[in-house]
Enzyme design. Sequence first.
Site, PDB file in Angstrom:
ATOM      1  N   SER A  22       0.822  -1.217   0.000  1.00 41.05           N
ATOM      2  CA  SER A  22       0.000   0.000   0.000  1.00 41.05           C
ATOM      3  C   SER A  22       0.851   1.260   0.000  1.00 41.05           C
ATOM      4  O   SER A  22       0.325   2.365   0.102  1.00 41.05           O
ATOM      5  CB  SER A  22      -0.939  -0.003   1.208  1.00 41.05           C
ATOM      6  OG  SER A  22      -0.178  -0.114   2.401  1.00 41.05           O
ATOM      7  N   ASN A 110      -1.839  -2.014  13.467  1.00 41.77           N
ATOM      8  CA  ASN A 110      -3.282  -1.747  13.515  1.00 41.77           C
ATOM      9  C   ASN A 110      -3.622  -0.469  14.285  1.00 41.77           C
ATOM     10  O   ASN A 110      -4.504   0.289  13.879  1.00 41.77           O
ATOM     11  CB  ASN A 110      -4.035  -2.934  14.128  1.00 41.77           C
ATOM     12  CG  ASN A 110      -3.873  -4.187  13.290  1.00 41.77           C
ATOM     13  OD1 ASN A 110      -3.314  -4.131  12.198  1.00 41.77           O
ATOM     14  ND2 ASN A 110      -4.336  -5.322  13.801  1.00 41.77           N
ATOM     15  N   THR A 155     -38.279  28.463  -9.948  1.00 40.47           N
ATOM     16  CA  THR A 155     -38.669  27.124  -9.477  1.00 40.47           C
ATOM     17  C   THR A 155     -39.001  26.359 -10.753  1.00 40.47           C
ATOM     18  O   THR A 155     -39.516  26.964 -11.714  1.00 40.47           O
ATOM     19  CB  THR A 155     -39.912  27.153  -8.541  1.00 40.47           C
ATOM     20  OG1 THR A 155     -40.992  27.730  -9.269  1.00 40.47           O
ATOM     21  CG2 THR A 155     -39.664  27.945  -7.277  1.00 40.47           C
ATOM     22  N   HIS A 156     -38.688  25.089 -10.780  1.00 43.40           N
ATOM     23  CA  HIS A 156     -38.886  24.274 -12.001  1.00 43.40           C
ATOM     24  C   HIS A 156     -38.154  24.885 -13.195  1.00 43.40           C
ATOM     25  O   HIS A 156     -38.578  24.709 -14.335  1.00 43.40           O
ATOM     26  CB  HIS A 156     -40.367  24.126 -12.359  1.00 43.40           C
ATOM     27  CG  HIS A 156     -41.228  23.727 -11.203  1.00 43.40           C
ATOM     28  ND1 HIS A 156     -41.422  22.423 -10.825  1.00 43.40           N
ATOM     29  CD2 HIS A 156     -41.920  24.488 -10.313  1.00 43.40           C
ATOM     30  CE1 HIS A 156     -42.215  22.386  -9.762  1.00 43.40           C
ATOM     31  NE2 HIS A 156     -42.516  23.626  -9.424  1.00 43.40           N
ATOM     32  N   SER A 277     -13.647  26.025 -27.998  1.00 42.14           N
ATOM     33  CA  SER A 277     -13.925  24.801 -28.743  1.00 42.14           C
ATOM     34  C   SER A 277     -12.896  24.696 -29.869  1.00 42.14           C
ATOM     35  O   SER A 277     -12.514  25.706 -30.468  1.00 42.14           O
ATOM     36  CB  SER A 277     -15.341  24.880 -29.322  1.00 42.14           C
ATOM     37  OG  SER A 277     -15.446  24.077 -30.461  1.00 42.14           O
ATOM     38  N   LYS A 283     -17.277  29.810 -29.255  1.00 45.64           N
ATOM     39  CA  LYS A 283     -17.624  29.238 -27.956  1.00 45.64           C
ATOM     40  C   LYS A 283     -16.656  29.539 -26.828  1.00 45.64           C
ATOM     41  O   LYS A 283     -15.457  29.674 -27.024  1.00 45.64           O
ATOM     42  CB  LYS A 283     -17.790  27.717 -28.093  1.00 45.64           C
ATOM     43  CG  LYS A 283     -19.043  27.408 -28.888  1.00 45.64           C
ATOM     44  CD  LYS A 283     -19.417  25.981 -28.808  1.00 45.64           C
ATOM     45  CE  LYS A 283     -19.871  25.596 -27.431  1.00 45.64           C
ATOM     46  NZ  LYS A 283     -20.153  24.161 -27.397  1.00 45.64           N
ATOM     47  N   ASN A 285     -16.504  27.833 -23.166  1.00 46.17           N
ATOM     48  CA  ASN A 285     -17.194  26.811 -22.368  1.00 46.17           C
ATOM     49  C   ASN A 285     -16.865  26.894 -20.876  1.00 46.17           C
ATOM     50  O   ASN A 285     -15.719  27.104 -20.505  1.00 46.17           O
ATOM     51  CB  ASN A 285     -16.809  25.417 -22.872  1.00 46.17           C
ATOM     52  CG  ASN A 285     -17.234  25.203 -24.307  1.00 46.17           C
ATOM     53  OD1 ASN A 285     -18.252  25.753 -24.736  1.00 46.17           O
ATOM     54  ND2 ASN A 285     -16.459  24.449 -25.059  1.00 46.17           N
ATOM     55  N   GLU A 290     -18.332  22.621 -15.086  1.00 46.21           N
ATOM     56  CA  GLU A 290     -18.796  21.283 -15.471  1.00 46.21           C
ATOM     57  C   GLU A 290     -17.964  20.215 -14.760  1.00 46.21           C
ATOM     58  O   GLU A 290     -18.481  19.172 -14.353  1.00 46.21           O
ATOM     59  CB  GLU A 290     -18.705  21.115 -16.990  1.00 46.21           C
ATOM     60  CG  GLU A 290     -19.741  21.977 -17.707  1.00 46.21           C
ATOM     61  CD  GLU A 290     -19.503  22.081 -19.198  1.00 46.21           C
ATOM     62  OE1 GLU A 290     -18.725  21.298 -19.757  1.00 46.21           O
ATOM     63  OE2 GLU A 290     -20.101  22.976 -19.819  1.00 46.21           O
ATOM     64  N   TYR A 317      -9.325  -5.581  13.194  1.00 47.30           N
ATOM     65  CA  TYR A 317      -8.744  -5.154  11.927  1.00 47.30           C
ATOM     66  C   TYR A 317      -8.864  -6.244  10.858  1.00 47.30           C
ATOM     67  O   TYR A 317      -8.693  -7.427  11.128  1.00 47.30           O
ATOM     68  CB  TYR A 317      -7.257  -4.788  12.117  1.00 47.30           C
ATOM     69  CG  TYR A 317      -6.622  -4.356  10.803  1.00 47.30           C
ATOM     70  CD1 TYR A 317      -6.759  -3.050  10.346  1.00 47.30           C
ATOM     71  CD2 TYR A 317      -5.936  -5.268  10.000  1.00 47.30           C
ATOM     72  CE1 TYR A 317      -6.218  -2.659   9.129  1.00 47.30           C
ATOM     73  CE2 TYR A 317      -5.389  -4.888   8.780  1.00 47.30           C
ATOM     74  CZ  TYR A 317      -5.540  -3.579   8.346  1.00 47.30           C
ATOM     75  OH  TYR A 317      -5.008  -3.200   7.137  1.00 47.30           O
ATOM     76  N   GLN A 322      -7.583  -1.420   4.380  1.00 44.85           N
ATOM     77  CA  GLN A 322      -6.514  -0.723   3.655  1.00 44.85           C
ATOM     78  C   GLN A 322      -7.082   0.089   2.483  1.00 44.85           C
ATOM     79  O   GLN A 322      -6.498   1.064   2.047  1.00 44.85           O
ATOM     80  CB  GLN A 322      -5.502  -1.752   3.139  1.00 44.85           C
ATOM     81  CG  GLN A 322      -4.371  -1.172   2.332  1.00 44.85           C
ATOM     82  CD  GLN A 322      -3.219  -2.150   2.194  1.00 44.85           C
ATOM     83  OE1 GLN A 322      -2.543  -2.433   3.165  1.00 44.85           O
ATOM     84  NE2 GLN A 322      -3.023  -2.687   1.007  1.00 44.85           N
ATOM     85  N   LYS A 325      -7.941   4.373   2.368  1.00 39.79           N
ATOM     86  CA  LYS A 325      -7.112   5.564   2.135  1.00 39.79           C
ATOM     87  C   LYS A 325      -7.209   6.114   0.717  1.00 39.79           C
ATOM     88  O   LYS A 325      -7.325   7.319   0.522  1.00 39.79           O
ATOM     89  CB  LYS A 325      -5.661   5.271   2.517  1.00 39.79           C
ATOM     90  CG  LYS A 325      -5.499   5.299   4.041  1.00 39.79           C
ATOM     91  CD  LYS A 325      -4.236   4.692   4.530  1.00 39.79           C
ATOM     92  CE  LYS A 325      -4.257   3.184   4.515  1.00 39.79           C
ATOM     93  NZ  LYS A 325      -5.333   2.567   5.348  1.00 39.79           N
TER      94      LYS A 325
HETATM   95  N1  ARG Z   1      -1.448  -1.014   5.217  1.00 37.03           N
HETATM   96  C1  ARG Z   1      -2.338  -1.348   6.279  1.00 37.03           C
HETATM   97  C2  ARG Z   1      -3.623  -0.558   6.133  1.00 37.03           C
HETATM   98  O1  ARG Z   1      -3.615   0.427   5.472  1.00 37.03           O
HETATM   99  C3  ARG Z   1      -1.710  -1.079   7.589  1.00 37.03           C
HETATM  100  C4  ARG Z   1      -2.172  -1.964   8.684  1.00 37.03           C
HETATM  101  C5  ARG Z   1      -1.668  -3.333   8.454  1.00 37.03           C
HETATM  102  N2  ARG Z   1      -2.038  -4.216   9.520  1.00 37.03           N
HETATM  103  C6  ARG Z   1      -1.999  -5.530   9.367  1.00 37.03           C
HETATM  104  N3  ARG Z   1      -2.350  -6.239  10.381  1.00 37.03           N
HETATM  105  N4  ARG Z   1      -1.657  -6.089   8.236  1.00 37.03           N
HETATM  106  O2  ARG Z   1      -4.620  -0.900   6.649  1.00 37.03           O
END
Ligand code: ARG
Length: 465
Positions: A22, A110, A155-156, A277, A283, A285, A290, A317, A322, A325
């Site tokens: 990751s 974790n 409205t509308h 354009s 044009k 735009n 948008e 966990y 993961q 993120k």
């Molecule tokens: N890369 C993991 C995550 O984003 C970190 C935590 C990993 N923990 C584990 N027990 N493998 O969640």
Amino acid sequence: MSLWGGRFSKELNEQFKEFNNSLSIDYRLAEEDILASIAWSKALVTVNVLSSAEQQKLEASLCELLEEVRINPEVILKSNQEDIHSWVENKLIKTVGLLGKKLHTGRSRNDQITTDLKLWCKKHITFLLDAIYKLQKTLIIIAEANQHSHMPGYTHLQRAQPITFAHWCLAYVEMLARDQDRLQDTLKRLNVSPLGCGALAGTTYNVDREQLAIWLGFSAANDNSLDAVSDRDYVLELLSNASISMVHLSRFAEDIIFFNTGEANFIELSDMITSGSSLMPQKKNPDALELIRGKCGRVHGALTAITMMLKGLPLAYNKDMQEDKEALFDALDTWLSCLNITILVLNNIEVKRINCQKAAEQGYANSTELADYLVTKGIPFREAHHIVGKIVIEASKQGISLKALKLSQFKEFSSLIEDDIYSVLSLESCLKKRNAQGGVSAQQVTIAINKAKKRLYNFSISHKT
Ligand code: ARG
């Protein structure tokens, strides 16, 4: 070497390794991971795992690393470590040797990951709050300059009643104030430290977790270790805040796109923020708007993705988490850039007052006034509504506004209509009458502007240094 080599005798499959890693996403947590590691090293002194001298050595090395990643975070991407925790730990071991291996005592990735992520969220909430503040400020400046720019309210998507450009701006200030409030509220619940909860059951080292929380700038420590490492409510809340605010921005974008059409022609967008354009030379735009409108879908997609990822996930966990993120980073980055682009658009807008005024006068937007006038003459509203409907048909047949009808023509529909009807039908009178709280009258708009300014001032006092 991976962090868990001892139990394994075979090398990792390359394909799995790539799938599992990751770092390409969580490298953005480098600063937070280092800061949390420094705090953890201090906690380890209190439980005699590290001596003060050892801690100082670790801290100095972590601070150097912090400088390095602040200058060039992308350098991390060159590594093939699994994640940001392994990257920091490996770097540390390279610089301080065996001592670096002591840092992970009593903690788990974790509790580490959610601590890092919470710290990152806190930082990004301040960026977002700042952008929302600036956007409200920009809208208020435009509102102040356009208190007398009349335009039709819809409205509308049908011209309904006259409003002012200022009143329209202030509607978005209200939405943004709620977005701001939601973020601040989320921050309150998020501001609790999971560090020291270990893998799931707590840590065997008797660290003072409240102290640890304070070192990291949290207001308290979590009370349940299972919950602490499993909780991603704050991710959901942030994504939900982002989705709602993006809905607001998309409606703003749509309004401006419409105001910018040849048909409405209420505003002019600067060349600096529009695109041409490749085929049609005439044009200009509104791409920026948008894109804002379009990106709303992507942010909402992130909320759906993470809600589904968490649904039914057993405690504590799981690696599923993961996934949070990538979606969160993308959604918050998108939200922030849309807020900033909206500010840019507003700073490069010209309100075409004459066109707005003309449109406000057309479309029989003052019909309600005529009905209300008849009510003052003793006609029940339903009946007045009916009479006005007939008058509107007559005026539109002639292709003229209500004001352009002669008194004798009015009288054909109701003998109670007198000469004073003309002042009632004026735009100024329509606006002035809507003077109850929240209405479009100049007096109410001034009150609303002052209220919004005060709110922003209080925000700046409590959030700026
Ligand atoms: N890369 C993991 C995550 O984003 C970190 C935590 C990993 N923990 C584990 N027990 N493998 O969640």
